[in-house]
Write a protein that holds these residues in place. Structure first.
Motif, PDB file in Angstrom:
ATOM      1  N   ILE A 201       0.844  -1.185   0.000  1.00  0.00           N
ATOM      2  CA  ILE A 201       0.000   0.000   0.000  1.00  0.00           C
ATOM      3  C   ILE A 201       0.885   1.242   0.000  1.00  0.00           C
ATOM      4  O   ILE A 201       1.861   1.314   0.750  1.00  0.00           O
ATOM      5  CB  ILE A 201      -0.934  -0.006   1.240  1.00  0.00           C
ATOM      6  N   VAL A 202       0.553   2.178  -0.873  1.00  0.00           N
ATOM      7  CA  VAL A 202       1.268   3.450  -0.892  1.00  0.00           C
ATOM      8  C   VAL A 202       0.270   4.530  -0.490  1.00  0.00           C
ATOM      9  O   VAL A 202      -0.741   4.727  -1.163  1.00  0.00           O
ATOM     10  CB  VAL A 202       1.838   3.759  -2.293  1.00  0.00           C
ATOM     11  N   VAL A 203       0.540   5.166   0.638  1.00  0.00           N
ATOM     12  CA  VAL A 203      -0.375   6.190   1.155  1.00  0.00           C
ATOM     13  C   VAL A 203       0.188   7.560   0.807  1.00  0.00           C
ATOM     14  O   VAL A 203       1.296   7.894   1.218  1.00  0.00           O
ATOM     15  CB  VAL A 203      -0.506   6.073   2.691  1.00  0.00           C
ATOM     16  N   ILE A 204      -0.554   8.314   0.028  1.00  0.00           N
ATOM     17  CA  ILE A 204      -0.105   9.659  -0.316  1.00  0.00           C
ATOM     18  C   ILE A 204      -0.894  10.632   0.541  1.00  0.00           C
ATOM     19  O   ILE A 204      -2.132  10.598   0.542  1.00  0.00           O
ATOM     20  CB  ILE A 204      -0.336   9.944  -1.813  1.00  0.00           C
ATOM     21  N   THR A 205      -0.190  11.436   1.306  1.00  0.00           N
ATOM     22  CA  THR A 205      -0.924  12.314   2.217  1.00  0.00           C
ATOM     23  C   THR A 205      -0.179  13.613   2.503  1.00  0.00           C
ATOM     24  O   THR A 205       1.040  13.708   2.380  1.00  0.00           O
ATOM     25  CB  THR A 205      -1.259  11.593   3.540  1.00  0.00           C
ATOM     26  N   HIS A 206      -0.957  14.561   2.871  1.00  0.00           N
ATOM     27  CA  HIS A 206      -0.427  15.874   3.183  1.00  0.00           C
ATOM     28  C   HIS A 206      -0.122  15.951   4.682  1.00  0.00           C
ATOM     29  O   HIS A 206       0.838  16.548   5.117  1.00  0.00           O
ATOM     30  CB  HIS A 206      -1.512  16.897   2.808  1.00  0.00           C
ATOM     31  N   TYR A 207      -1.028  15.324   5.452  1.00  0.00           N
ATOM     32  CA  TYR A 207      -0.928  15.427   6.907  1.00  0.00           C
ATOM     33  C   TYR A 207      -0.476  14.127   7.540  1.00  0.00           C
ATOM     34  O   TYR A 207      -0.715  13.047   7.011  1.00  0.00           O
ATOM     35  CB  TYR A 207      -2.291  15.801   7.497  1.00  0.00           C
ATOM     36  N   GLN A 208       0.082  14.273   8.716  1.00  0.00           N
ATOM     37  CA  GLN A 208       0.598  13.118   9.427  1.00  0.00           C
ATOM     38  C   GLN A 208      -0.520  12.305  10.070  1.00  0.00           C
ATOM     39  O   GLN A 208      -0.397  11.097  10.268  1.00  0.00           O
ATOM     40  CB  GLN A 208       1.584  13.625  10.498  1.00  0.00           C
TER      41      GLN A 208
END
Lengths: 483, 250
Positions: free
Chosen positions: B200-207
């Motif tokens: 799984i690759v999680v792309i996110t702005h926030y932690q």
């Protein structure tokens, strides 16, 4: 449910772009080429018609001669040479058939190619089918069961012999011979079609269905259908059409008349898939149809549902005349025009009685270079107090070379009525396509899914077995239009 | 062999360099988080991987289970086991959720040489998975994403992921538009699908999403390339110091 990959693959297997583009090798018995009084007499004589009908035909022919072809529709085609058409052809089959075994095997094979084996249809679908092959009906099934209920379902040419009073009373009562150019032509030269009579108090126990096929080269088809529903009745009638591929244009000018008495309901569904011509607009059927229903009785209801995917040109406005108080008219339509197809279709709702209601839901889909026009008239007459109409007219564009047009005519002659018209135009968005592709659907599947979603409100009005076929057809009709 | 191998990819949009030599290797059983500020190329990366039109590579290559994606269209990539959970799931008016899912699942099954599920078998399976995701049957009867709340849209994305059983899932800003409760439900759904065979690759702005979906690796994407990689502690550093500190240090 949408068109499966299998369906799409199956169609691709067929080398021709049109699935039903084969020709049955049947020797036809033809009238000489062209049109004149002698041809009208020939047809009437062939059908052993009574004198009143011949006179009626001749009157229509004379009327037709004095009329001009309508030119207000947004369709463009070369002038039709009416002398270059055969007006009568009949497959050489025995006139009386006791069972399907007696039907020409060649004919049966044609239906099998179309995926409608008669026997299966009989047994599985429980549908009584009145097959029209070219101009003469050759097999009629389920007659006995219907007869028990007192229902008459037969070729109209047969009804002329067996129930002349009914035919004489109602033929032309909804669409008079002078109604329009093509209706007049049909009245003069119609060859066959269906006749349905539902006696008082009877709910027809099964869907009545007719499959049409245009087969003989150059033979325009002029079907004539008449459905009469007496007080407190219900009938659902299905009409489905396919035709073999041809280079030359073929004219089709059918007339369908419906009569609904007090508290009677007629549901008329059509899936039309005639040869649309090639990508550049060569060939294809000219489909100039007049369909109208008279809601004569109180609380009567007539509902038209159509899925129009075929034909080079479609000119068709199934309409309702709402005479009876509290009568209801409905029109649900999907019209697909791809490549060089032109469709000008819609409805007329004429409100005459009090508290009459009509609903119009039209979904037009244009792709390729096609032009798709919705043309509809809603007329609320002076005495139609308390009447209501709701019209929703949505267009979907695929690509940037096609066109969608909406031409509503609203005439309201009383303030005590309500008319609503809504219209939208949209495109299949790149976002929608990508979303579907990302879930593993290919472009054809995605298009079919999105388009069928767009048409859903109409498709759910179709009887189940028809709906599945129609969904597949819409997918097939739009193949290659995206991507 | 890694499950997903991104090798020095460069990509332009409207003549502007967006991805500038990005490399990443993801192996089976791993969860990677890619974090970055606005405009760093996060969404471009996900569209590029999924094969959206207009996001073709200028150079470099991407491999899924050793197979190059260069010549594969978006739908082929999807059937091969690449799944993208959209930041903004798209509405499909009139298209029922159940039929949409069935078409998708059967396309994947066909690709895998498995038998396609008939209507009944599919409905049974979908209901089973949906109930685990707290997705009501009623939602599957509605048109895809039409009138869904932000939380419902994301739950439906993860439900599709669960039904399609992809090899590699890319979750693009899956936390955006979610309140804490919805975030937990969606994260639970994702965590339930972690196994030794997929990634799984999680792309996110926030932690904050990474509190729920705990990654094995964290990468910082800035101006079209990965400037720093590390463990989960890297995400906390971003939370504490912001991207600016990391970017300046790089």
């Amino acid at each position: 449910m949408v068109a499966t990959q299998e369906t799409i693959d199956k169609v691709k297997e067929v080398s021709s772009t049109y699935k039903y583009g084969f020709v049955t090798d049947l020797e036809a018995e033809k009238a000489p080429l062209g049109l004149g009084e002698d041809i009208v007499k020939f047809i009437s004589h062939k059908k052993k018609e009574p004198k009143w009908l011949l006179d009626w035909r001749l009157k229509a022919y004379k009327k037709w001669l004095s009329m001009e072809a309508p030119n207000w529709a947004m369709v463009d085609f070369p002038k039709i040479n009416f002398q270059d058409i055969y007006y009568y052809s009949a497959p050489k089959t025995k006139p009386k058939l006791n069972s399907l075994d007696e039907v020409d095997p060649e004919l049966l094979r044609t239906y099998e190619k179309l995926g409608i084996p008669i026997k299966e249809q009989e047994v599985l679908a429980g549908v009584a089918v009145d097959y029209v092959f070219d101009s003469v009906s050759v097999a009629t099934t389920f007659r006995e069961k219907l007869a028990k209920e007192g229902i008459i379902f037969c070729p109209i040419s047969e009804a002329v012999q067996t129930h002349p009073d009914l035919v004489q009373k109602y033929i032309g009562s909804v669409i008079p011979i002078s109604d329009n150019y093509y209706a007049a032509l049909n009245s003069a030269v119609f060859t066959d079609g269906s006749f349905v009579y539902i006696p008082k108090g009877v709910k027809c126990p099964m869907e009545l269905s007719t499959y049409f096929r245009i087969n003989e080269q150059n033979s325009g088809q002029f079907e004539r259908t008449l459905i009469i529903a007496e007080d407190d009745t219900y009938v659902s009638y299905l009409e489905g059409c396919t035709a073999p591929q041809r280079d030359e244009n073929q004219l089709h000018a059918a007339v369908v008349e419906l009569v609904a008495m007090n508290n009677a309901e007629i549901k008329y569904s059509t899936v039309q898939n005639w040869y649309p011509g090639d990508k550049d607009g060569n060939g294809g059927i000219y489909n100039f149809v007049t369909k109208r229903g008279n809601c004569i009785g109180k609380k009567s209801k007539i509902s038209w549902t159509q899925v129009e995917t075929g034909s080079a040109i479609t000119w068709k406005y199934p309409s309702c005349v709402l005479k009876g108080d509290d009568s209801v008219g409905e029109f649900y339509s999907v019209a697909v025009a791809n490549n060089a197809q032109q469709a000008d279709t819609g409805t007329k709702m004429i409100h005459i009685g009090k508290n009459t209601k009509s609903t119009i839901i039209s979904k037009g889909i244009s792709a390729g270079k096609a032009q798709n026009t919705y043309r509809g008239q809603v007329q609320i007459q002076k005495n139609a107090k308390g009447s209501r109409n709701f019209t929703q007219c949505d267009s979907l564009l695929i690509g940037d070379k096609c066109g969608a047009h909406t031409v509503p005519y609203i005439n309201q002659f009383t303030p005590h009525a309500r008319v609503e018209h809504e219209a939208t135009t949209s495109k299949i968005s790149e976002d929608q396509l990508f979303y579907c592709l990302q879930r593993g659907l290919d472009t054809e599947q995605a298009t079919s899914l999105i388009v069928n979603g767009f048409c859903k409100e109409v498709m759910k009005e179709l009887p189940m077995e028809f709906a599945v076929e129609a969904q597949k057809l819409i997918g097939i009709s739009l193949e290659g239009s995206v991507g | 062999m890694s499950l997903l191998e991104i090798k020095n990819v460069k990509l332009k949009l409207d003549d502007k360099d967006i991805l500038k030599g990005l490399s990443l290797s993801v192996s089976k059983g791993e969860v990677h988080a890619i974090m970055g500020p606005n405009g760093s190329g996060k969404s471009t990366l996900s569209y590029m991987l999924a094969g959206r039109d207009g996001y073709e590579l200028e150079s470099g290559e991407v491999f899924l289970e050793g197979q190059s994606l260069s010549d594969m269209e978006a739908d082929e990539r999807a059937r091969s086991g690449l799944f993208l959970a959209f930041q903004y799931p798209v509405e499909l008016p009139g298209v029922g959720g159940m039929s949409f899912l069935r078409e998708a699942v059967n396309s994947r099954r066909k690709f895998l040489g498995e038998e396609e599920l008939d209507h009944l078998a599919f409905v049974k399976e979908a209901r089973k998975v949906a109930s685990k995701m707290f997705v009501k049957d009623e939602m599957l009867k509605r048109a895809v994403n039409v009138g869904f709340s932000g939380g419902e849209k994301k739950r439906f994305e993860i439900l599709q992921m669960a039904m399609l059983k992809p090899k590699v899932s890319i979750l693009d800003e899956t936390d955006s538009g979610l309140d804490v409760d919805a975030l937990k439900i969606v994260s639970d759904g994702v965590n339930a699908q972690r196994n030794d065979d997929n990634a799984i690759v999680v792309i996110t702005h926030y932690q904050r999403l990474l509190d729920y979906i705990v990654p094995d690796f964290v990468h910082i994407l800035s101006d079209g390339s990965i400037i720093k990689s590390g463990g989960p502690e890297l995400a906390l550093e971003v939370e504490k110091n912001g991207y600016a500190g990391l970017i300046n240090a790089a």
